[in-house]
Design a protein around this motif. Structure first.
Motif, PDB file in Angstrom:
ATOM      1  N   HIS A 175      15.836   7.652  12.816  1.00 55.06           N
ATOM      2  CA  HIS A 175      16.531   8.115  14.021  1.00 55.06           C
ATOM      3  C   HIS A 175      16.881   9.607  13.929  1.00 55.06           C
ATOM      4  O   HIS A 175      17.720  10.109  14.678  1.00 55.06           O
ATOM      5  CB  HIS A 175      17.740   7.246  14.369  1.00 55.06           C
ATOM      6  N   CYS A 206      13.716  10.533   8.678  1.00 48.29           N
ATOM      7  CA  CYS A 206      14.687   9.496   9.041  1.00 48.29           C
ATOM      8  C   CYS A 206      14.268   8.898  10.380  1.00 48.29           C
ATOM      9  O   CYS A 206      13.912   9.621  11.301  1.00 48.29           O
ATOM     10  CB  CYS A 206      16.091  10.102   9.147  1.00 48.29           C
ATOM     11  N   CYS A 251      16.467   6.542   4.229  1.00 45.46           N
ATOM     12  CA  CYS A 251      16.919   7.912   4.443  1.00 45.46           C
ATOM     13  C   CYS A 251      17.969   8.281   3.396  1.00 45.46           C
ATOM     14  O   CYS A 251      18.950   7.566   3.217  1.00 45.46           O
ATOM     15  CB  CYS A 251      17.519   8.036   5.839  1.00 45.46           C
ATOM     16  N   CYS A 292      21.546   8.888   5.536  1.00 47.35           N
ATOM     17  CA  CYS A 292      22.287   7.817   6.220  1.00 47.35           C
ATOM     18  C   CYS A 292      21.952   6.420   5.699  1.00 47.35           C
ATOM     19  O   CYS A 292      22.619   5.459   6.052  1.00 47.35           O
ATOM     20  CB  CYS A 292      22.073   7.889   7.725  1.00 47.35           C
ATOM     21  N   CYS A 349      18.485  11.558  11.741  1.00 49.64           N
ATOM     22  CA  CYS A 349      19.891  11.928  11.501  1.00 49.64           C
ATOM     23  C   CYS A 349      19.999  13.316  10.887  1.00 49.64           C
ATOM     24  O   CYS A 349      21.017  13.976  11.029  1.00 49.64           O
ATOM     25  CB  CYS A 349      20.570  10.895  10.602  1.00 49.64           C
ATOM     26  N   HIS A 350      18.966  13.757  10.202  1.00 49.35           N
ATOM     27  CA  HIS A 350      18.961  15.129   9.698  1.00 49.35           C
ATOM     28  C   HIS A 350      17.541  15.664   9.772  1.00 49.35           C
ATOM     29  O   HIS A 350      16.562  14.904   9.750  1.00 49.35           O
ATOM     30  CB  HIS A 350      19.539  15.213   8.279  1.00 49.35           C
TER      31      HIS A 350
END
Ligand SMILES: [Zn+2]
Length: 281
Positions: free
Chosen positions: A139, A137, A172, A175, A141-142
């Motif tokens: 950024h 992802c 992703c 998200c 996120c996971h």
């Protein structure tokens, strides 16, 4: 020189454990120079060079692309350049040949995934800065990394005017935002479970080699490298039966006095050095 090569081979043959540390200089010996504006870069990335003005693959990795379509055009091209339909290079074949029957582990900052391409198993490989074929992802996120070969090939083959079709851009699964290649180009780089497992495997390998005949085989690592070179030097000085072997091109070879007695340095083209060693094996 022949005597030096013989000494290297003997150390490798007698070793209980071999840690291979590889960086940019190894890739350069294969003809891939991610920092250079060389003919290969101009041939394979000339359209990007012209459009954005960057002068190397590494600059392309950190370039702020105006859109995802343009960003993925570059990263899928990079994937294709490193891997798609690529045969294992003679350099990597020789390296594998040299250690395949030994107890070894590889630590590398190279992102071209050429160790896996050459047959080095994943369990014996720690790619510190990720590689060009995995996705995360954008950024973070996971904390999970995904294989990207299929979508990267598709994007590489379906780009037009410096863009990939929007429907191919990997999203992703958590998200819905765009993914990015799992290479350490910014602070979002994920050290997920698989990264941690590799890191731990590297530590365990070194722990298990304690007190044994350990060979630290360093290939094309710069003198100021803190990720690979510094720990190798420390281990050499701490471990009684350690040998530090380093191959590098003119001027790049560096062995501190404190470990000189336990070290062998070969100044030369890594491709030729490996070829020579395999022939003498
Ligand atoms: Zn996400």
């Amino acid at each position: 020189m022949e005597e030096k090569y013989r000494k290297v081979l003997t150390k490798i043959q007698e070793a209980d454990a071999i840690v291979i540390g590889a960086s940019n200089g190894l890739s350069i010996s294969e003809g891939i120079h991610i920092f250079a504006d060389d003919s290969s870069f101009q041939e394979n990335f000339g359209d990007f060079r012209k459009k954005y003005g960057f002068r190397s693959i590494i600059q392309g990795c950190i370039y702020p692309y105006p859109s995802q379509e343009e960003k993925w055009a570059f990263f899928s091209r990079m994937f294709e350049y490193f891997l798609y339909n690529k045969e294992t290079s003679p350099v990597m074949k020789n390296l594998y040949e040299l250690v395949k029957d030994k107890n070894y582990f590889v630590v590398t900052s190279n992102i071209d995934a050429h160790f896996t391409l050459a047959g080095f198993p994943k369990e014996r490989l720690f790619e510190i800065e990720g590689n060009c074929r995995n996705l995360q992802c954008s950024h973070g996120c996971h904390n999970r990394i995904y294989p990207g070969d299929e979508i990267l090939s598709k994007m590489a083959q379906n780009q037009e005017n410096g863009k990939v079709p929007p429907n191919l851009i990997p999203k992703c699964p958590e998200c819905g935002d765009p993914m990015q290649v799992h290479v350490e180009v910014d602070r979002n780089f994920l050290r997920d479970q698989s990264w941690q497992t590799s890191y731990q495997a590297y530590q365990d390998f070194i722990d298990k080699a304690h007190g044994k005949k350990l060979v630290l085989l360093e290939l094309g690592v710069g003198a100021r490298n803190q990720m690979i070179k510094a720990p190798f030097m420390k281990l050499t000085s701490l471990e009684e039966y350690a040998t530090y072997i380093t191959f590098n091109k003119g001027g790049e070879l560096y062995i501190p006095d404190v470990i000189a007695a336990k070290s062998i340095g070969i100044d030369g083209d890594i491709a030729e050095v490996l070829q020579q060693l395999v022939q003498m094996k």
